[in-house]
Design an enzyme around this catalytic site. Sequence first.
Site: not given
Length: 410
Positions: A193, A120, A49-50, A175, A18, A122, A93, A117
């Site tokens: 959710k 929950v 993280r990196r 996916g 995302v 999408g 969530k 928003e």
Amino acid sequence: MTSTDGVFRVGLLGHGTVGSAFAELLPRHAERIERLTGLRPELCGVVTRRSGSFEEILERADLIVELMGGIDPTREWLLRAMRSGRHVVTANKQLLSRHGEELWDCARSNGVQLRFEGAVAGVVPVIRVLQEALAGATIDRVHGIVNGTTNFILTEMARTGMTFEEALRDAQRLGYAEADPAEDVDGRDAAAKMAILARLAFDTPVHLDQVRYEGIEHIQPDDLSYAHELGLELKLIGTAERIAGGLSVRVHPAFLYPKHPLASVHGPFNAVTVESEAITEITMSGPGAGGPQTASAVLGDMISAMIPPASTPPTSQVMEIVGDVVSAFYLHLEVADEPGVLATVAQVLAGHDVSVKSVVQKGLGAQARLVMVVHPVLESRFDAAMAELADLAVLRAPPRAIRVLEEEFG
Ligand SMILES: NC(=O)c1ccc[n+]([C@@H]2O[C@H](COP(=O)([O-])OP(=O)(O)OC[C@H]3O[C@@H](n4cnc5c(N)ncnc54)[C@H](OP(=O)(O)O)[C@@H]3O)[C@@H](O)[C@H]2O)c1
């Protein structure tokens, strides 16, 4: 913080599915957003993280977009961001269903916005609808298909006769499911959710631990084919409803009659139905997840945060969370094909006030199957009947049961 140079600085935490979609979407919409708000949004840093530093981003940002997920260090970082006057947009969530009250409280006391928003369903704008459009309605019940992975799997099982494992592999290949799909298929993701939706719809604190949930791992292909004969559709349904002066919040597989507004929601789609005396019923549906889809909801939240303030008000009551509710059930029994079996089963059910609505009986040589739908009954009574049925000598396998949503719509 208020921008003085016409630039609205956005700090991005997380650059995964995302986060990277958001980073790509933001510059494409920057000009339009500047026309709408008078401020030009720009990314002022990204933390993964990196790479990247939260401290540096916090220093520069007007608003933090959190797309890392998890509880630690996310909770602490978002509290710090709001305490230092930054708005926050998140799609997390798990965090909100566990620490929502603390975070909303922090947003209110620091006069900043916390928008979520994308957490929950999408891109389906159910949070806005509950918080704004339906703020004047007394809500009786919210039903949702809030996990696209499980809805895809159940749709494929019903359509092709595949097993759960085969449909899950297809979902991963396309996916629609993560490499580790545990939280989706066991109902935990939907439970988080539903905790958030219940909190908003009923204006009462709801913690993830108070949501009872079941997943779809135990669903068999023949549950779906018999259900088809009975005219039913199987979905993983989240429910939050007023009941006996309290609130029940739960997630479990349930059969729906074809006219139910959620029965026609197929594949990876999500949908939420809100019921209230004043509005009868509203159903919203659309893509429930995915990078670009969720990023679009996040961007919408960012734009709202740039316009006028809005906040999640404190809860005004504490409602009792009810455990035992009334449900109708589909019941699948593998029995010996001998006289009197149906009568024995009916006697056990009647002994617990469970009454049968419809039955399909199939002989299979020495064995037979009894597939029935029973009328609504208190779940504790049904569970007691199931326990007694399981001990019957004529049963060839443990009894299987799935809830049926009884209402006929339309
Ligand atoms: N994927 C969806 O369709 C979807 C839909 C709705 C909501 N959401 C929610 O959106 C959030 C993000 O999901 P996603 O699918 O985009 O996750 P993801 O692909 O796993 O990406 C997570 C990102 O956060 C970074 N990150 C994780 N922990 C971190 C830490 N401790 N410190 C710094 N960076 C850290 C990761 O860094 P590295 O790159 O270094 O690993 C990665 O860039 C989650 O809350 C999820 O529940 C996702």
